[in-house]
Design a protein around this motif. Structure first.
Motif, PDB file in Angstrom:
ATOM      1  N   ASN A  10      56.869  26.886  68.000  1.00 20.88           N
ATOM      2  CA  ASN A  10      58.058  26.259  68.576  1.00 20.88           C
ATOM      3  C   ASN A  10      58.789  27.183  69.535  1.00 20.88           C
ATOM      4  O   ASN A  10      59.973  26.977  69.816  1.00 20.88           O
ATOM      5  CB  ASN A  10      58.993  25.792  67.462  1.00 20.88           C
ATOM      6  CG  ASN A  10      58.589  24.443  66.894  1.00 20.88           C
ATOM      7  OD1 ASN A  10      58.944  23.400  67.434  1.00 20.88           O
ATOM      8  ND2 ASN A  10      57.830  24.477  65.812  1.00 20.88           N
ATOM      9  N   GLY A  11      58.070  28.172  70.051  1.00 15.70           N
ATOM     10  CA  GLY A  11      58.584  28.944  71.169  1.00 15.70           C
ATOM     11  C   GLY A  11      59.274  30.248  70.832  1.00 15.70           C
ATOM     12  O   GLY A  11      59.837  30.897  71.727  1.00 15.70           O
ATOM     13  N   ILE A  12      59.237  30.675  69.572  1.00 16.29           N
ATOM     14  CA  ILE A  12      59.830  31.964  69.211  1.00 16.29           C
ATOM     15  C   ILE A  12      58.798  33.056  69.463  1.00 16.29           C
ATOM     16  O   ILE A  12      57.649  32.954  69.031  1.00 16.29           O
ATOM     17  CB  ILE A  12      60.283  31.988  67.742  1.00 16.29           C
ATOM     18  CG1 ILE A  12      61.137  30.763  67.417  1.00 16.29           C
ATOM     19  CG2 ILE A  12      61.033  33.281  67.446  1.00 16.29           C
ATOM     20  CD1 ILE A  12      62.385  30.627  68.243  1.00 16.29           C
ATOM     21  N   ASN A  13      59.195  34.117  70.155  1.00 16.47           N
ATOM     22  CA  ASN A  13      58.293  35.223  70.463  1.00 16.47           C
ATOM     23  C   ASN A  13      57.689  35.794  69.184  1.00 16.47           C
ATOM     24  O   ASN A  13      58.378  35.964  68.184  1.00 16.47           O
ATOM     25  CB  ASN A  13      59.083  36.302  71.215  1.00 16.47           C
ATOM     26  CG  ASN A  13      58.224  37.477  71.624  1.00 16.47           C
ATOM     27  OD1 ASN A  13      57.948  38.355  70.826  1.00 16.47           O
ATOM     28  ND2 ASN A  13      57.811  37.480  72.875  1.00 16.47           N
ATOM     29  N   SER A  14      56.388  36.095  69.214  1.00 16.78           N
ATOM     30  CA  SER A  14      55.705  36.557  67.999  1.00 16.78           C
ATOM     31  C   SER A  14      56.300  37.855  67.460  1.00 16.78           C
ATOM     32  O   SER A  14      56.325  38.085  66.246  1.00 16.78           O
ATOM     33  CB  SER A  14      54.209  36.723  68.248  1.00 16.78           C
ATOM     34  OG  SER A  14      53.957  37.736  69.208  1.00 16.78           O
ATOM     35  N   SER A  15      56.801  38.701  68.335  1.00 21.01           N
ATOM     36  CA  SER A  15      57.441  39.936  67.883  1.00 21.01           C
ATOM     37  C   SER A  15      58.719  39.635  67.106  1.00 21.01           C
ATOM     38  O   SER A  15      59.008  40.275  66.087  1.00 21.01           O
ATOM     39  CB  SER A  15      57.757  40.831  69.091  1.00 21.01           C
ATOM     40  OG  SER A  15      58.430  42.004  68.688  1.00 21.01           O
ATOM     41  N   ASP A  16      59.472  38.638  67.564  1.00 24.01           N
ATOM     42  CA  ASP A  16      60.684  38.237  66.848  1.00 24.01           C
ATOM     43  C   ASP A  16      60.338  37.579  65.520  1.00 24.01           C
ATOM     44  O   ASP A  16      61.038  37.770  64.517  1.00 24.01           O
ATOM     45  CB  ASP A  16      61.520  37.291  67.706  1.00 24.01           C
ATOM     46  CG  ASP A  16      62.174  37.987  68.882  1.00 24.01           C
ATOM     47  OD1 ASP A  16      62.566  39.164  68.735  1.00 24.01           O
ATOM     48  OD2 ASP A  16      62.287  37.361  69.965  1.00 24.01           O
ATOM     49  N   ASN A  67      46.204  39.128  65.353  1.00 27.76           N
ATOM     50  CA  ASN A  67      47.588  38.879  64.992  1.00 27.76           C
ATOM     51  C   ASN A  67      47.679  37.529  64.282  1.00 27.76           C
ATOM     52  O   ASN A  67      47.437  36.482  64.896  1.00 27.76           O
ATOM     53  CB  ASN A  67      48.474  38.877  66.245  1.00 27.76           C
ATOM     54  CG  ASN A  67      49.949  38.841  65.902  1.00 27.76           C
ATOM     55  OD1 ASN A  67      50.358  38.252  64.912  1.00 27.76           O
ATOM     56  ND2 ASN A  67      50.753  39.480  66.736  1.00 27.76           N
ATOM     57  N   PRO A  68      48.025  37.494  63.003  1.00 28.06           N
ATOM     58  CA  PRO A  68      47.983  36.234  62.246  1.00 28.06           C
ATOM     59  C   PRO A  68      49.059  35.241  62.661  1.00 28.06           C
ATOM     60  O   PRO A  68      48.949  34.048  62.357  1.00 28.06           O
ATOM     61  CB  PRO A  68      48.192  36.697  60.800  1.00 28.06           C
ATOM     62  CG  PRO A  68      48.994  37.951  60.928  1.00 28.06           C
ATOM     63  CD  PRO A  68      48.481  38.626  62.177  1.00 28.06           C
ATOM     64  N   ILE A  69      50.093  35.708  63.354  1.00 27.12           N
ATOM     65  CA  ILE A  69      51.142  34.802  63.820  1.00 27.12           C
ATOM     66  C   ILE A  69      50.671  34.036  65.056  1.00 27.12           C
ATOM     67  O   ILE A  69      51.027  32.881  65.260  1.00 27.12           O
ATOM     68  CB  ILE A  69      52.428  35.594  64.129  1.00 27.12           C
ATOM     69  CG1 ILE A  69      52.968  36.230  62.839  1.00 27.12           C
ATOM     70  CG2 ILE A  69      53.489  34.707  64.778  1.00 27.12           C
ATOM     71  CD1 ILE A  69      54.066  37.251  63.068  1.00 27.12           C
ATOM     72  N   GLU A  70      49.824  34.667  65.849  1.00 26.64           N
ATOM     73  CA  GLU A  70      49.385  34.086  67.114  1.00 26.64           C
ATOM     74  C   GLU A  70      48.033  33.397  67.031  1.00 26.64           C
ATOM     75  O   GLU A  70      47.696  32.606  67.913  1.00 26.64           O
ATOM     76  CB  GLU A  70      49.309  35.180  68.184  1.00 26.64           C
ATOM     77  CG  GLU A  70      50.646  35.856  68.478  1.00 26.64           C
ATOM     78  CD  GLU A  70      50.522  36.954  69.509  1.00 26.64           C
ATOM     79  OE1 GLU A  70      49.377  37.240  69.936  1.00 26.64           O
ATOM     80  OE2 GLU A  70      51.548  37.530  69.896  1.00 26.64           O
ATOM     81  N   SER A  71      47.240  33.707  66.014  1.00 25.14           N
ATOM     82  CA  SER A  71      45.866  33.210  65.972  1.00 25.14           C
ATOM     83  C   SER A  71      45.488  32.739  64.584  1.00 25.14           C
ATOM     84  O   SER A  71      45.710  33.452  63.593  1.00 25.14           O
ATOM     85  CB  SER A  71      44.897  34.322  66.416  1.00 25.14           C
ATOM     86  OG  SER A  71      43.562  33.930  66.225  1.00 25.14           O
ATOM     87  N   TYR A  72      44.903  31.545  64.516  1.00 24.94           N
ATOM     88  CA  TYR A  72      44.367  31.070  63.244  1.00 24.94           C
ATOM     89  C   TYR A  72      43.102  31.836  62.872  1.00 24.94           C
ATOM     90  O   TYR A  72      42.713  31.880  61.707  1.00 24.94           O
ATOM     91  CB  TYR A  72      44.049  29.571  63.329  1.00 24.94           C
ATOM     92  CG  TYR A  72      45.268  28.690  63.364  1.00 24.94           C
ATOM     93  CD1 TYR A  72      46.125  28.611  62.271  1.00 24.94           C
ATOM     94  CD2 TYR A  72      45.567  27.925  64.483  1.00 24.94           C
ATOM     95  CE1 TYR A  72      47.248  27.791  62.298  1.00 24.94           C
ATOM     96  CE2 TYR A  72      46.688  27.099  64.515  1.00 24.94           C
ATOM     97  CZ  TYR A  72      47.527  27.043  63.426  1.00 24.94           C
ATOM     98  OH  TYR A  72      48.634  26.245  63.451  1.00 24.94           O
ATOM     99  N   ASP A  73      42.463  32.442  63.868  1.00 29.08           N
ATOM    100  CA  ASP A  73      41.242  33.208  63.641  1.00 29.08           C
ATOM    101  C   ASP A  73      41.620  34.639  63.245  1.00 29.08           C
ATOM    102  O   ASP A  73      41.346  35.593  63.947  1.00 29.08           O
ATOM    103  CB  ASP A  73      40.380  33.203  64.907  1.00 29.08           C
ATOM    104  CG  ASP A  73      39.061  33.934  64.703  1.00 29.08           C
ATOM    105  OD1 ASP A  73      38.618  34.047  63.543  1.00 29.08           O
ATOM    106  OD2 ASP A  73      38.489  34.396  65.715  1.00 29.08           O
TER     107      ASP A  73
END
Length: 388
Positions: free
Chosen positions: A317-323, A359-365
């Motif tokens: 929903n558009g929140i930066n992965s670092s945040d 990165n598990p927040i950015e990738s399902y793989d």
């Protein structure tokens, strides 16, 4: 089960430290279960195990801000978290409900969660003290990071639902807020020269801003009403659930220095959770409001994958992965007052570190290849047998 602190060198990983920094192809030296050094090409004069994290993503262990793991048994009737004899029980302490075998059986560390804020239930106006535990161990007080991190309460409909059936207050929102005000006022007036009162002793630290007050509130009206009630008190307030936060109360949140633990937004059966405005979440982040994520709410139960699913949904929903990472690491640690030990990869902190393929927040793989808690890789430990 060996829980001794261990030494290890994690080599050549891409480290996201939980504070917004990334260090590529960098080593982490762990000594006695603590992070000793972070640097390129650490050279050792001693023989300690080496974990090769080349091309892997290295993250701090995730922190589940509020959950009930370790406090419920195999059936719905096994609930040690909700003392329904009285809607005002701030003196209750969740550490006495925590069962290390229950926590170990759930193996929540398999999804990168190395610590969790364990909370009393949300059906009392004031329910008791929360505590923070590691998610691995065979002794509750070795797993305990800090007890009495906050007094947990609720102004959501859960309070009226329970006590309405018993024909006793609070049967309405008016009753809920009236009880909350009454006991905070009593705590303000309480002194040690008065007769012993465990409830007021617990709340005295709340009204003196020594112990945070965590209040479950789902709707915008509940948040606004809570702020109106508390304007007469000097408390360190943490909103939990908080799905009703919107642009109309941004300044109220900022001006009053509120903290927020968002509840589970993956539950499609919850009407309240579907109201969360992610544009407002981004604005709160831009205004440096302390925010973390929890995978529980009024229903108070979740699986070991739920925290990561919630994090992914914030990212989608558009929140930066670092945040998002901060919300489940450093921000959570600060809100729970345990950032001196956990929440980021820094020298001196506990070596709670997870090595991921991506990165598990950015990738399902993505898969957790190693989960270090106090320097020990716990992924390969013996799995507890059970008939549950």
């Amino acid at each position: 089960m060996n829980e001794e602190h261990e030494d290890i060198l994690i080599k050549n990983g891409n480290i996201h430290d939980g504070n917004g920094n990334i260090f590529y192809s960098t080593d982490i030296l762990v000594k006695d279960g603590k992070i000793k050094q972070i640097a390129k090409e650490i050279e050792l004069n001693e023989d300690i195990p080496v974990y090769d994290a080349t091309d892997k993503v290295v993250l701090p262990g995730f922190i589940e801000s509020l959950n009930i793991w370790g406090c419920t048994g195999p059936g719905w009737g096994d609930n040690d978290l909700e003392e329904h004899s009285d809607p005002i029980t701030p003196q209750m302490n969740v550490v006495y409900s925590f069962d290390q075998d229950n926590m170990m059986f759930q193996r929540v560390f398999e999804y990168g969660i190395t610590s969790a804020g364990i909370t009393p239930g949300t059906s009392n106006v004031l329910g008791g003290y929360a505590a923070v535990f590691k998610t691995f161990g065979d002794h509750p007080y070795k797993m305990l990071i800090k007890e009495k991190v906050g007094v947990v309460g609720s102004v959501s409909r859960t309070t009226t639902t329970v006590y309405k059936d018993r024909n006793m207050a609070p049967m309405t929102k008016m009753g809920t807020f009236s009880l909350l005000r009454e006991y905070l006022k009593k705590a303000e007036a309480y002194s040690t020269e008065m007769p012993y009162d465990s409830k007021l002793i617990s709340l005295k630290d709340v009204v003196e801003k020594k112990t945070p007050l965590f209040i479950n509130c789902n709707t915008n009206s509940e948040i606004v009403a809570l702020n109106h009630l508390l304007k007469d008190f000097d408390v360190d307030l943490v909103l939990t659930g908080a799905y009703g936060v919107n642009e109309n109360i941004l300044n109220m949140i900022i001006d009053n220095k509120l903290k927020i633990i968002f509840g589970d937004v993956t539950n499609g059966m919850s009407a309240a959770s579907q109201n969360l405005n992610f544009d407002v979440v981004r604005e709160l982040i831009n205004k440096n409001v302390p925010i973390s994520i929890s995978s529980t709410g009024d229903r108070m139960s979740s699986g070991k994958e739920s925290l990561l699913w919630n994090a992914i949904l914030f990212y989608k929903n558009g929140i930066n992965s670092s945040d998002v990472l901060k919300m489940i690491t450093s921000n959570a640690a600060k809100i729970l007052s345990v950032d001196d030990r956990i929440g980021s990869i820094e020298p001196g902190k506990d070596a709670d570190i997870v090595v991921w393929t991506n990165n598990p927040i950015e990738s399902y793989d993505s898969k957790a290849e190693a989960v270090f808690i106090n320097g020990k890789n716990v992924l390969g430990v013996w799995r507890m047998g059970s008939c549950w």
